[in-house]
Write a protein that holds these residues in place. Structure first.
Motif, mmCIF file in Angstrom:
data_model
loop_
_atom_site.group_PDB
_atom_site.id
_atom_site.type_symbol
_atom_site.label_atom_id
_atom_site.label_comp_id
_atom_site.label_asym_id
_atom_site.label_seq_id
_atom_site.Cartn_x
_atom_site.Cartn_y
_atom_site.Cartn_z
ATOM 1 N N ASP A 629 0.833 -1.210 0.000
ATOM 2 C CA ASP A 629 0.000 0.000 0.000
ATOM 3 C C ASP A 629 0.869 1.262 0.000
ATOM 4 N N VAL A 630 1.889 1.245 -0.820
ATOM 5 C CA VAL A 630 2.780 2.400 -0.965
ATOM 6 C C VAL A 630 2.537 2.998 -2.345
ATOM 7 N N LYS A 631 2.200 4.280 -2.374
ATOM 8 C CA LYS A 631 1.889 4.943 -3.634
ATOM 9 C C LYS A 631 3.167 5.348 -4.369
ATOM 10 N N LEU A 632 3.102 5.248 -5.690
ATOM 11 C CA LEU A 632 4.227 5.655 -6.517
ATOM 12 C C LEU A 632 4.380 7.175 -6.458
ATOM 13 N N ASP A 633 5.605 7.661 -6.590
ATOM 14 C CA ASP A 633 5.827 9.100 -6.661
ATOM 15 C C ASP A 633 6.539 9.447 -7.966
ATOM 16 N N SER A 634 6.882 10.705 -8.116
ATOM 17 C CA SER A 634 7.489 11.152 -9.373
ATOM 18 C C SER A 634 8.824 10.469 -9.630
ATOM 19 N N GLN A 635 9.565 10.148 -8.568
ATOM 20 C CA GLN A 635 10.850 9.476 -8.761
ATOM 21 C C GLN A 635 10.653 8.062 -9.294
#
Length: 926
Positions: A629-635
């Motif tokens: 349940d970890v959302k993707l980020d721009s990196q």
């Protein structure tokens, strides 16, 4: 009036004003402020979240203040200060304090809509998130910057929150950009830092603004926003150092005057730590410039800040005045020092005795031996209790300045064990180590032991002494530490162990530090988490990444409470040694401890897999992020886009990023450039610069990425053209991009252009690499005219590192020797430059490679000349040099001389026999 007189009169005026009663500014209770703001917002239609004008806010707050009983001044807590600063940031523009329009706020809090231009871009399958009317000339976007309007105002401590105007100190920043800059500073992170939250880099005025429509009926949403605000913008009293860091960052971005202007609007709510941080920022600017006008301005600002603190009732303590006095001492500004010294002394701070330390330092720095002796006589003759603290500070200044001639006589009349400050006593013992005063050390250590000093304090003094001994290897410092404890018959304390471990980490001797950790285990002491993190940082800096395995073992065997950041560091180190199994073990351990993995941890693992060209494992990380349940980020999307193997994938990930509500950062833009370039779509890579969401300050980095990518993929002339346009526009290019241009510079290119590229590299860590590559280019392409100047630059850079300098010269000779048809003339010219122009002696390896070059060129005359260079350089002939010369003699047909030389070569080593047989075999084949 001179600069010194102006500052002196300023201090006197400040002192006079501080004695004059002034109106007491009444701070507004945070609860009242919140009610007023909610009232303002509740009267605004919820569909149009209009910002409250600062002037209105100020009037309302002043009205609230007038209703507060003046006899009971309400102190504003640090959390409110943080809120007000954040509110100021959300209202600020580059040139005025106008409020943002409802349309702008809506744009900042909702995903960008696809425009006609975006659709057109999609038709050619280039993901560009917003419309752009800009044109590209040679793939370089030009932008019209807003004009700068400067209006300075003296801060008023009595006003609560008037109209605030901020101006960037070094550039004109559009309104939206300024608020984003302030937001990033408030969060305490670089705006485009790797792994930064997307609320920070998305372009919002605030990811979740404080002046949101509070009439929302969804209580869960309000709670979520409240939790977000508390996490991002509110600082407790235990985070004061973080507030000071924020202050410094604001001062660096907007200038000291504008930052002080904000503090003036906050009134008494601004704490001493914020003012102290601003003083340090001014002093940093003053120390880094040679411009007298800038120095005078910054020092006047320091005076002004101290004046404001006096007027507001702050007790001026050492944290405030100490850095200013030290600046005056370092710059030998005697008159200014005396003025500030007298002003502080008259104010009677609690640290009055500490002024003696700066007084002694001042006389030492200007070399006033008479005054130094007078103060030393005072220490010798006046040992009364009332003066003991002052004399203690005099003595500390002598110790820090290594004044051995003054210290020795005083040690016979003073008793350092009576000094109150343990920190001061540690400083004294450290100076004993630097001055090699072991007899006095043992005398005072035994005295401390007989005076029932705590064993842990004595252990700390032992460590201070051992770490002060000069020219002692870290291993020997550790040995001395143990020996002294044995002589005193005491056990090392955990504090002294950790002090010594910190010393080892500073010296990057992590193996020695870990041996001390083992000793801590044997003594059944507990290692602190702070020391554990210092060890991790030292491993990273020393590049001994393999030691992360021992660190993880320590974590498992000790009762430590690591944070998510500790786990992130260990995962990063594990990936650097390509031990992904260990990285996943650490990740699992984190979950077992009840901590939640962060997106940065998964990004590190994904990036590691991509660098290993293991795309399948990298893509599996996406599924693991979903399960956790970890959302993707721009990196995350930057890694994915950079490693796409076709255009459809690029568009797929970019569109998914937009659907997830993640705004494109500069890293995403650079990923697009690299991805298109790797696929050979060079025009589409250039069109990425059309994206108007790329802010001006990031545009140069994206252009630099384009230059690098084009140069590395065989498009040097396109890359060089864009580079020229960037420079012609007065902008900068990164050193990494410049080095890539140097690396790909054509062999028939103008040397003058190559040297111009070298001049663009200023950072020391890149300068060596750039200069080295230019020298290689000149050697390979026989451009000897500029070699002398280039080699002189390298010698200057490595003036204190002879080993590194030798290695570089060895590499130059090795490259010449390894070519199929070596340029002996260039090699000999390089030798002459090293000897005649640089005044250096060639190393053994350099001569070995030069001898090998003579053999390949079959030039016996020059080979004999090089053979003599060994003796000239004071280098005795060894087996390798004999073998090299034997090979040259055989190649040149001098068989008789070769036989005589062969008798001098020992043949008991099988490798030597193998080389001799190989040389003879080559002769027969020839």
């Amino acid at each position: 009036m001179g600069k010194g007189q102006a500052l002196s009169s300023f201090f006197r005026a400040a002192l006079q004003r501080s004695k004059t009663p002034s109106a007491v500014p009444v701070a507004v209770p945070p609860t009242t402020t919140a009610k007023v703001l909610r009232l303002c917002v509740s009267k605004t239609p919820s569909a149009v979240p209009v910002a409250v004008p600062p002037t209105t806010t100020a009037k309302v707050l002043r009205l609230c203040a007038s209703k507060t009983p003046s006899a009971v001044p309400v102190a504003v807590p640090p959390t409110t200060t943080a809120k007000v600063l954040e509110l100021c940031a959300s209202k600020t523009t580059a040139g005025s304090a106008t409020k943002l329009s409802a349309k702008s706020l809506k744009k900042c809090t909702t995903p960008a809509l696809e425009t006609a231009s975006t659709a057109a871009a999609r038709s050619v399958r280039i993901p560009i998130p917003s419309s752009s009317s800009s044109t590209i000339k040679g793939s370089t976007k030009t932008r019209k910057k807003p004009s700068r309007k400067t209006k300075q105002r003296r801060p008023s401590a009595s006003s609560t929150l008037p109209n605030i105007k901020l101006e960037a100190s070094n550039s004109d920043v559009p309104p939206l950009e300024l608020t984003r800059e302030l937001e990033s500073i408030m969060l305490g992170l670089p705006r485009d830092a790797e792994g930064a939250s997307d609320e920070l880099s998305s372009g919002n005025v605030l990811g979740i603004p404080f002046l949101r429509d509070l009439t929302s009926t969804d209580p869960s949403q309000r709670k979520e926003e409240s939790r977000f605000r508390k996490d991002k913008f509110i600082f407790s009293s235990s985070q004061e150092h973080h507030v000071a860091k924020i202050t410094r960052r604001i001062a660096q971005k907007f200038g000291s005057e504008k930052t002080l202007d904000v503090f003036g609007k906050l009134g008494r709510a601004t704490g001493a730590k914020e003012y102290d941080a601003l003083i340090k920022s001014c002093l940093k600017i003053a120390r880094e410039t040679k411009d007298d006008e800038i120095i005078s301005k910054q020092m006047s600002m320091c005076s002004h800040i101290l004046t404001i603190m006096m007027e507001q009732g702050f007790q001026i303590e050492e944290n405030s005045y100490g850095p200013v006095l030290m600046y005056f001492i370092d710059m030998r500004m005697v008159q200014e020092f005396d003025s500030l010294h007298q002003a502080i002394k008259t104010g009677k701070p609690s640290s009055l005795a500490r002024l003696g330390y700066y007084e002694m330092l001042r006389y030492i720095r200007v070399g006033d031996e008479q005054k130094i002796q007078e103060l030393c006589n005072m220490i010798s003759l006046g040992c009364e209790t009332k003066n003991l603290k002052v004399h203690e500070n005099y003595f500390i200044a002598l110790c820090e300045s290594n004044r051995k001639n003054e210290i020795l006589p005083l040690l016979d009349v003073i008793d350092v064990t009576k000094f109150e400050s343990m920190e001061h006593i540690s400083t004294i013992f450290n100076s004993f180590g630097r001055l090699s005063l072991e007899s006095f050390t043992m005398k005072f250590l035994l005295a401390c032991k007989s005076c029932d000093y705590a064993a842990e304090n004595i252990s700390t003094l032992v460590c201070s002494y051992a770490t002060g001994i000069p020219h002692l290897e870290v291993e020997d410092v550790s040995l001395k530490f143990k020996e002294l404890h044995s002589e005193l018959d005491i056990k090392p304390s955990i504090g002294s162990y950790e002090q010594l471990i910190a010393y080892c980490c500073d010296e990057l001797k992590v193996y020695v530090a870990l041996d001390l950790v083992n000793q801590i285990n044997e003594d059944q002491l507990s290692l602190s988490m702070d020391t554990f993190c210092k060890l991790l940082d030292a491993i990273d800096e020393s590049r001994d990444y393999i030691l992360v395995r021992r660190m993880y073992s320590l974590l498992s065997n000790h009762d430590l409470q690591p944070t998510t950041d500790t786990f992130r560091k260990m995962i990063t180190l594990s990936v650097r040694i390509k031990d992904f199994d260990l990285a996943y073990d650490i990740l699992e351990d984190l979950k077992n401890r009840g901590l939640k993995p962060t997106v940065n941890m998964f990004n590190v693992i994904m990036g590691g897999f991509f660098r290993q060209k293991n795309a399948n494992s990298a893509l599996k990380v996406l599924k693991e992020m979903e399960l956790a349940d970890v959302k993707l980020d721009s990196q995350t999307y930057s890694y994915l886009i950079s490693n796409c193997w076709n255009e459809d994938q690029i568009i797929k990930y970019y569109e998914k990023m937009q659907l997830d509500g993640i705004k494109a950062t500069k890293h995403v833009s650079m990923a697009l450039v690299n991805a298109y370039t790797a696929l050979g779509h060079f025009e589409k890579a250039k069109q990425v610069l059309l994206d108007k969401t790329i802010v001006d300050e990031a545009l140069d980095e994206v252009k630099s990425a384009l230059v690098s990518a084009l140069a590395c993929h065989g498009q040097f002339f396109d890359a060089f053209g864009i580079y020229k346009e960037i420079k012609d526009a007065g902008n900068n290019i990164t050193s990494k991009a410049t080095i890539n241009l140097i690396e790909q510079f054509p062999s028939d290119g103008e040397t003058s252009e190559l040297l111009k590229l070298l001049e663009e590299v200023h950072e020391s860590e890149y300068r060596v690499d750039a200069c080295y590559r230019v020298v290689l280019h000149c050697i390979r392409n026989k451009h000897s005219s500029c070699l002398i100047d280039l080699l002189k630059q390298l010698v200057e850079i490595f003036s204190e590192d002879e080993v590194a300098m030798e290695l570089i010269f060895d590499e130059f000779f090795a490259i010449i020797a390894d070519t199929e048809q070596p340029d002996l003339e260039m090699a000999l010219k390089l030798l002459r430059i090293i000897k005649s122009e640089l005044g250096l002696s060639p190393s053994r390896k350099s001569l070995d490679f030069l001898l090998h070059t003579c053999g390949k060129a079959k030039d016996l005359a020059h080979a004999r000349s090089v053979w003599k260079e060994y003796e000239i350089a004071g280098l005795p002939y060894n087996v390798m040099s004999h073998l090299r010369m034997y090979q040259v003699l055989l190649a040149c047909g001098s068989h008789t001389a070769a036989k005589r030389l062969l008798t001098k070569i020992p043949k008991d080593d099988p490798h030597v026999r193998m080389v001799v047989e190989a040389c003879q075999g080559d002769l027969k084949c020839g």
